[in-house]
Motif scaffolding. Sequence first.
Motif, PDB file in Angstrom:
ATOM      1  N   GLY A  35       0.817  -1.223   0.000  1.00  0.00           N
ATOM      2  CA  GLY A  35       0.000   0.000   0.000  1.00  0.00           C
ATOM      3  C   GLY A  35       0.838   1.255   0.000  1.00  0.00           C
TER       4      GLY A  35
ATOM      5  N   ARG B 114      -5.734   6.467   1.636  1.00  0.00           N
ATOM      6  CA  ARG B 114      -4.927   5.473   0.925  1.00  0.00           C
ATOM      7  C   ARG B 114      -5.147   4.113   1.567  1.00  0.00           C
ATOM      8  NH1 ARG B 114      -1.315   9.147   2.477  1.00  0.00           N
ATOM      9  NH2 ARG B 114      -0.291   7.631   3.838  1.00  0.00           N
ATOM     10  N   GLU B 115      -5.294   3.086   0.750  1.00  0.00           N
ATOM     11  CA  GLU B 115      -5.373   1.712   1.220  1.00  0.00           C
ATOM     12  C   GLU B 115      -4.872   0.809   0.104  1.00  0.00           C
ATOM     13  OE1 GLU B 115      -6.013   0.416   4.054  1.00  0.00           O
ATOM     14  OE2 GLU B 115      -7.032   2.005   5.165  1.00  0.00           O
ATOM     15  N   GLY B 116      -4.060  -0.173   0.449  1.00  0.00           N
ATOM     16  CA  GLY B 116      -3.727  -1.188  -0.534  1.00  0.00           C
ATOM     17  C   GLY B 116      -4.899  -2.152  -0.639  1.00  0.00           C
TER      18      GLY B 116
ATOM     19  N   TRP C 114      -7.727   3.136  -4.347  1.00  0.00           N
ATOM     20  CA  TRP C 114      -6.792   2.034  -4.565  1.00  0.00           C
ATOM     21  C   TRP C 114      -7.508   0.693  -4.676  1.00  0.00           C
ATOM     22  CZ3 TRP C 114      -2.166   3.340  -6.229  1.00  0.00           C
ATOM     23  CH2 TRP C 114      -1.755   4.650  -5.995  1.00  0.00           C
TER      24      TRP C 114
END
Length: 392
Positions: A143, A300-302, A323
Motif C-alpha cells: 500500500g 490510501r489503502e492497498g 486504490w
Amino acid sequence: MKLLTFSTLFPNAEKPNHGIFVETRLRYLLASGRAESRVVAPVPWFPSKHPRFGRYAGYAKVPKSETRSGMMVDHPRYVLPPKVGMTLAPFLLAQSVKSTIRRIIDSGYDFDLIDAHYFYPDGVAAIMLGRHFNKPVAITARGTDINLIPRFALPRKQILWAAQHAQGMITVCNALKEEMVGLGIDGARITPLRNGVDLERFQPVDRAVVRASLGMHSFTLLSVGLLEPRKAHDLIISALPSLPDVQLMIAGSGPERSKLEALTRRLNVEHRVKFLGALPQTELRNYYGAADAMVLASSREGWANVLLESMACGTPVVASNVWGTPEVVAAPEAGVLMAERTAQGVADAVKQLRANYPSHEATRRYAEKFSWDDTTQGQLHLFDRILMEHRS
C-alpha cells in the motif's frame, strides 16, 4: 520449502495487532503443509521503557524472540535516527539483522527464499540480504510503500533497484500492480494475490444479545484503524450532524485521539461517539457483528482487511473509493463506495446503504468468496518457480 519471512510489519507481544495481516497470510501458507518459515521481524531500537517516552517506550518492551501460532519469531533491533532515518533505513535494517540471520542458518535452518513484506525499507533491505546470503527474494507490496513513499526521490530509486533485483513480486490488489507499472516496473514480473479473510475467526454473532451488551441502541457505525490522519476518522465524525439518529464507535489508538475527541465536542456529537481504544481481533469480532455498518474513509489503502473482516461477520461497509477498495466492495451486498471522500460523502453513502440494506446472510456469503486458499496456492506456485530458477 524453507522460508525466511522478513518484515517490520509483524505482530509482537507488545503490539499484537501490528501487521497482523502478514502473520495471517503466513499462517495459512504454513497450514498447507508445503512450507515452513522462521520469522525475522525487526523493531526500532529504543533506549528505555520509561513511560515518559510514551508509545515509543513500547519498542523497548518487545521481546527479543517469541513463538506466535507455532512460528519462531526473532525481533532484532535496528537504529532509526531522526530526520535521516527514512533515507538510511534500508541499510541500517539490513546491517542490523545479518547476525540474527547467520545464527538462524548456523542453527541448521538454511532457508531457501526470503519472503519480504513492504517494499520500503523492508524490501530494499531484503534484496541486500539476499545478495549477502545468496538467497532469492520475493517482495510483497502492501500500500503506502507504493502509493506514497515513491514520491520521495531516493526511496523511489531504491524501490526501483529492489524491484529490478527481486526474483518475484506480489501486490495485494491490481491497483498496486498498475501503480508499480507506472513507476517503470515490469508488470510481467508482478503477481497480484489479494488478501483473504479468516472466516473462522470472523463469523456472525447473536446480534440482539451482543448489541445490548455493547450499548448499541440505534443505527451504529463502526470505524476501525489507527487514529491518524490517513484513516480520516474525522470525516466520519463530521458526518454525524447529517445523521442525527446514528451513533459511532471508533476502535483504534493513535496520536489523533485528543484531536478527534475535541472535534466531537465542537460538533456537539460527543454523546453519540464512543472511543474503544485498540481491540484484539477476538473482541473486535463482536463489534463487527453487532454494528449496522463499518465505515472506512481512508485516503490510501492497498487492500483493507477490515472491510472483509466486517463482511465476514455479516456487516456491510461504507468505504472511500481508493486504490484496492473497489476490488473489495464490488457488489451491493458488500456495501457502498462513497461518491466523494468528504463528510457529506460519508453521510450520503450511509443513507444510500440504509435505503438498500442487504441481508446479513448475503453479506456473509459475499465474504466467503475471499478465503485464503487461492492466495496460498498463488504463493506456492510463485515460490516454486523462483526456487527452480535459482537452483538452475
